[in-house]
Write a protein that holds these residues in place. Structure first.
Motif, PDB file in Angstrom:
ATOM      1  N   ASP A 253       0.858  -1.189  -0.055  1.00 32.05           N
ATOM      2  CA  ASP A 253       0.026   0.059  -0.184  1.00 32.05           C
ATOM      3  C   ASP A 253       1.080   1.308   0.000  1.00 32.05           C
ATOM      4  O   ASP A 253       1.104   1.830   0.952  1.00 32.05           O
ATOM      5  CB  ASP A 253      -0.845   0.118   1.169  1.00 32.05           C
ATOM      6  CG  ASP A 253      -1.943   1.154   1.201  1.00 32.05           C
ATOM      7  OD1 ASP A 253      -1.686   1.857   0.434  1.00 32.05           O
ATOM      8  OD2 ASP A 253      -2.670   1.169   2.232  1.00 32.05           O
ATOM      9  N   TYR A 254       1.304   1.512  -1.172  1.00 28.94           N
ATOM     10  CA  TYR A 254       2.426   2.705  -1.166  1.00 28.94           C
ATOM     11  C   TYR A 254       1.836   3.753  -1.064  1.00 28.94           C
ATOM     12  O   TYR A 254       2.848   4.906  -0.305  1.00 28.94           O
ATOM     13  CB  TYR A 254       3.296   2.605  -2.641  1.00 28.94           C
ATOM     14  CG  TYR A 254       3.808   1.071  -2.888  1.00 28.94           C
ATOM     15  CD1 TYR A 254       4.702   0.378  -2.021  1.00 28.94           C
ATOM     16  CD2 TYR A 254       3.210   0.299  -3.890  1.00 28.94           C
ATOM     17  CE1 TYR A 254       5.422  -0.724  -2.233  1.00 28.94           C
ATOM     18  CE2 TYR A 254       3.880  -0.929  -4.215  1.00 28.94           C
ATOM     19  CZ  TYR A 254       4.902  -1.367  -3.174  1.00 28.94           C
ATOM     20  OH  TYR A 254       5.214  -2.785  -3.605  1.00 28.94           O
ATOM     21  N   PRO A 255       0.844   4.522  -1.362  1.00 23.72           N
ATOM     22  CA  PRO A 255       0.143   5.585  -0.931  1.00 23.72           C
ATOM     23  C   PRO A 255       0.193   5.780   0.461  1.00 23.72           C
ATOM     24  O   PRO A 255       0.731   6.862   1.160  1.00 23.72           O
ATOM     25  CB  PRO A 255      -1.132   5.795  -1.579  1.00 23.72           C
ATOM     26  CG  PRO A 255      -0.801   4.992  -2.510  1.00 23.72           C
ATOM     27  CD  PRO A 255      -0.235   3.702  -2.305  1.00 23.72           C
ATOM     28  N   GLN A 256      -0.407   4.723   1.165  1.00 29.40           N
ATOM     29  CA  GLN A 256      -0.229   4.946   2.617  1.00 29.40           C
ATOM     30  C   GLN A 256       0.903   4.998   3.302  1.00 29.40           C
ATOM     31  O   GLN A 256       1.267   5.710   4.414  1.00 29.40           O
ATOM     32  CB  GLN A 256      -1.139   3.656   3.280  1.00 29.40           C
ATOM     33  CG  GLN A 256      -1.214   3.509   4.813  1.00 29.40           C
ATOM     34  CD  GLN A 256      -2.323   4.413   5.497  1.00 29.40           C
ATOM     35  OE1 GLN A 256      -2.756   5.567   4.701  1.00 29.40           O
ATOM     36  NE2 GLN A 256      -2.816   4.239   6.570  1.00 29.40           N
TER      37      GLN A 256
ATOM     38  N   ALA B 292       3.801   5.988   1.969  1.00 25.97           N
ATOM     39  CA  ALA B 292       4.425   7.284   1.746  1.00 25.97           C
ATOM     40  C   ALA B 292       4.012   8.302   2.847  1.00 25.97           C
ATOM     41  O   ALA B 292       4.852   9.037   3.336  1.00 25.97           O
ATOM     42  CB  ALA B 292       4.149   7.664   0.420  1.00 25.97           C
ATOM     43  N   ARG B 293       2.527   8.069   2.927  1.00 27.20           N
ATOM     44  CA  ARG B 293       2.015   9.137   3.934  1.00 27.20           C
ATOM     45  C   ARG B 293       2.500   9.204   5.342  1.00 27.20           C
ATOM     46  O   ARG B 293       2.772  10.190   6.102  1.00 27.20           O
ATOM     47  CB  ARG B 293       0.595   9.304   3.908  1.00 27.20           C
ATOM     48  CG  ARG B 293      -0.403  10.196   4.595  1.00 27.20           C
ATOM     49  CD  ARG B 293      -1.613   9.922   4.748  1.00 27.20           C
ATOM     50  NE  ARG B 293      -2.103   8.713   5.296  1.00 27.20           N
ATOM     51  CZ  ARG B 293      -2.342   8.641   6.598  1.00 27.20           C
ATOM     52  NH1 ARG B 293      -1.902   9.650   7.327  1.00 27.20           N
ATOM     53  NH2 ARG B 293      -2.503   7.507   7.029  1.00 27.20           N
TER      54      ARG B 293
ATOM     55  N   ARG C  87       6.127   9.882   5.869  1.00 25.66           N
ATOM     56  CA  ARG C  87       6.391  11.294   5.713  1.00 25.66           C
ATOM     57  C   ARG C  87       6.072  11.924   7.024  1.00 25.66           C
ATOM     58  O   ARG C  87       6.783  12.988   7.507  1.00 25.66           O
ATOM     59  CB  ARG C  87       5.475  11.839   4.516  1.00 25.66           C
ATOM     60  CG  ARG C  87       6.116  13.417   4.300  1.00 25.66           C
ATOM     61  CD  ARG C  87       5.481  13.746   2.826  1.00 25.66           C
ATOM     62  NE  ARG C  87       6.263  13.356   1.744  1.00 25.66           N
ATOM     63  CZ  ARG C  87       5.994  12.295   0.939  1.00 25.66           C
ATOM     64  NH1 ARG C  87       4.514  11.699   1.338  1.00 25.66           N
ATOM     65  NH2 ARG C  87       6.669  11.815   0.115  1.00 25.66           N
TER      66      ARG C  87
ATOM     67  N   ARG D 140      10.671   5.702   2.632  1.00 24.68           N
ATOM     68  CA  ARG D 140       9.706   6.643   2.358  1.00 24.68           C
ATOM     69  C   ARG D 140       9.927   6.911   0.718  1.00 24.68           C
ATOM     70  O   ARG D 140       9.046   7.224  -0.097  1.00 24.68           O
ATOM     71  CB  ARG D 140       9.622   7.782   3.062  1.00 24.68           C
ATOM     72  CG  ARG D 140       8.357   8.857   2.764  1.00 24.68           C
ATOM     73  CD  ARG D 140       9.021  10.028   2.544  1.00 24.68           C
ATOM     74  NE  ARG D 140       9.322  10.615   1.272  1.00 24.68           N
ATOM     75  CZ  ARG D 140      10.493  11.210   1.092  1.00 24.68           C
ATOM     76  NH1 ARG D 140      11.239  11.650   1.953  1.00 24.68           N
ATOM     77  NH2 ARG D 140      10.798  11.417  -0.306  1.00 24.68           N
TER      78      ARG D 140
ATOM     79  N   ALA E  39       8.694   4.175  -1.551  1.00 23.14           N
ATOM     80  CA  ALA E  39       7.529   4.354  -1.718  1.00 23.14           C
ATOM     81  C   ALA E  39       7.065   5.181  -2.760  1.00 23.14           C
ATOM     82  O   ALA E  39       6.296   5.101  -3.568  1.00 23.14           O
ATOM     83  CB  ALA E  39       6.459   4.499  -0.358  1.00 23.14           C
ATOM     84  N   ASP E  40       7.770   6.402  -2.764  1.00 18.68           N
ATOM     85  CA  ASP E  40       7.718   7.368  -3.768  1.00 18.68           C
ATOM     86  C   ASP E  40       7.760   6.887  -5.046  1.00 18.68           C
ATOM     87  O   ASP E  40       7.457   7.331  -6.139  1.00 18.68           O
ATOM     88  CB  ASP E  40       8.320   8.815  -3.419  1.00 18.68           C
ATOM     89  CG  ASP E  40       7.535   9.607  -2.389  1.00 18.68           C
ATOM     90  OD1 ASP E  40       6.403   9.284  -2.149  1.00 18.68           O
ATOM     91  OD2 ASP E  40       8.115  10.075  -1.489  1.00 18.68           O
TER      92      ASP E  40
ATOM     93  N   LEU F  56       5.509   5.009  -6.702  1.00 18.65           N
ATOM     94  CA  LEU F  56       4.322   5.675  -7.086  1.00 18.65           C
ATOM     95  C   LEU F  56       4.537   6.735  -8.215  1.00 18.65           C
ATOM     96  O   LEU F  56       3.737   7.305  -8.757  1.00 18.65           O
ATOM     97  CB  LEU F  56       3.679   6.671  -5.951  1.00 18.65           C
ATOM     98  CG  LEU F  56       3.162   5.976  -4.704  1.00 18.65           C
ATOM     99  CD1 LEU F  56       3.088   6.756  -3.563  1.00 18.65           C
ATOM    100  CD2 LEU F  56       1.933   5.335  -5.086  1.00 18.65           C
TER     101      LEU F  56
ATOM    102  N   ARG G 244       7.119   9.027  -8.596  1.00 23.20           N
ATOM    103  CA  ARG G 244       7.318  10.337  -8.270  1.00 23.20           C
ATOM    104  C   ARG G 244       8.776  10.603  -8.319  1.00 23.20           C
ATOM    105  O   ARG G 244       9.508  11.276  -7.771  1.00 23.20           O
ATOM    106  CB  ARG G 244       6.943  10.591  -6.682  1.00 23.20           C
ATOM    107  CG  ARG G 244       5.487  10.463  -6.511  1.00 23.20           C
ATOM    108  CD  ARG G 244       5.092  10.621  -4.952  1.00 23.20           C
ATOM    109  NE  ARG G 244       3.665  10.653  -4.695  1.00 23.20           N
ATOM    110  CZ  ARG G 244       3.187  10.392  -3.625  1.00 23.20           C
ATOM    111  NH1 ARG G 244       3.729  10.200  -2.601  1.00 23.20           N
ATOM    112  NH2 ARG G 244       1.811  10.048  -3.715  1.00 23.20           N
TER     113      ARG G 244
END
Length: 277
Positions: free
Chosen positions: A131-134, A136-137, A140, A178, A181-182, A185, A187
């Motif tokens: 769950d890469y969005p979670q 990263a959040r 961060r 982190r 994860a970005d 995604l 980024r």
């Protein structure tokens, strides 16, 4: 009690600072705060303050520092209310003298270290679940708790130096995940400025270099990605007599020979971190 060590030292009881300004009492408070709820032996505090050859007056001087801290705690308690039994707590109930040492007992402590560890742990579990969005959040948010190097305004002896090193390693692990994860995604362009700073700050950290190489490559900057590898290799050979890891070498060869999009998604994550210079 609120305890902040991820940056400058700040300890507050009922909203009132109990952080002394004198260097050695700050050392004592920093070590007690990092180990809040645990007994810190007199010998550990003595070694922290004076090393392996303390003065003959060390124990009496340490007791003076403890009394100074209790004076600050007393001032903070004056602004508070009694406990559930209607009795007002005293400073000695917050900073306890126990057999062999001292214990800082702040009740329901709010610690930036504990919050960092909670958020980072949740972020790692999100990474494991892909769950890469979670991830990263959460990571961060954990890293945002840092306002600078841990205990940046405190003179550190052997025990605090060990604690600071441990915290820095934890921060680097969270940072590495982190960034990963970005990258997952997409980024990579947004990461370039940050990674440029990081690889200069940690010139032997292979994982960060691998992530930088991958971000450069995916941004159409293949030559710069290969240059980043050569800089890391030169630094490792010069300072440690080591070649880059096999994983990083594989990433370098993939960039050298593969077309865009041919690199595996986890190329950077597979690279182990070399010792930080």
């Amino acid at each position: 009690m609120d305890i902040d060590v991820l940056g400058t030292l700040a300890v507050r009881h009922r909203g009132v600072s109990i952080t002394p300004t004198a260097p050695k009492p700050r050392q004592v408070l920093a070590l007690l705060a990092l180990r809040a709820g645990q007994v810190v032996p007199v010998g550990v505090l003595t070694e922290e303050l004076w090393g392996s050859e303390p003065p003959r007056s060390a124990r009496a001087t340490l007791q003076t520092y403890i009394l100074q801290l209790r004076d600050l705690i007393s001032a903070a308690l004056e602004n508070g209310t009694g406990d559930d039994t209607g009795q007002r707590r005293q400073a000695k109930d917050v900073l306890l003298t126990v057999p062999g040492g001292y214990l800082l007992k702040g009740g329901d402590d709010i610690s930036d270290v504990r919050e960092f560890e909670r958020l980072a742990g949740s972020g790692y579990r999100a990474m494991d679940a892909e769950d890469y969005p979670q991830a990263a959040r959460l990571l961060r948010e954990a890293l945002d708790l840092w306002s600078g190097p841990a205990l940046t305004d405190v003179h550190t002896g052997p025990h605090l130096q060990t604690e600071v090193k441990r915290l820095e390693e934890s921060r680097l692990c969270a940072l590495d995940q982190r960034v990963e994860a970005d990258l997952r995604l997409g980024r990579h362009r947004e990461l370039l400025a940050e990674l440029t700073v990081l690889v200069n700050q940690y010139p032997t950290h292979e994982s960060l270099c691998g992530q930088f190489m991958l971000a450069l490559y995916r941004s159409g900057r293949r030559g710069e990605a290969l240059d980043a590898y050569q800089r890391l290799r030169s630094t490792l050979v010069r300072t440690m007599g080591l070649e880059p890891s096999a994983a990083l070498g594989k990433l370098q060869r993939s960039i050298l020979m593969s077309g865009p999009g041919a690199l595996p998604a986890r190329s950077a994550a597979a690279v182990p971190a070399a010792p930080v210079a």
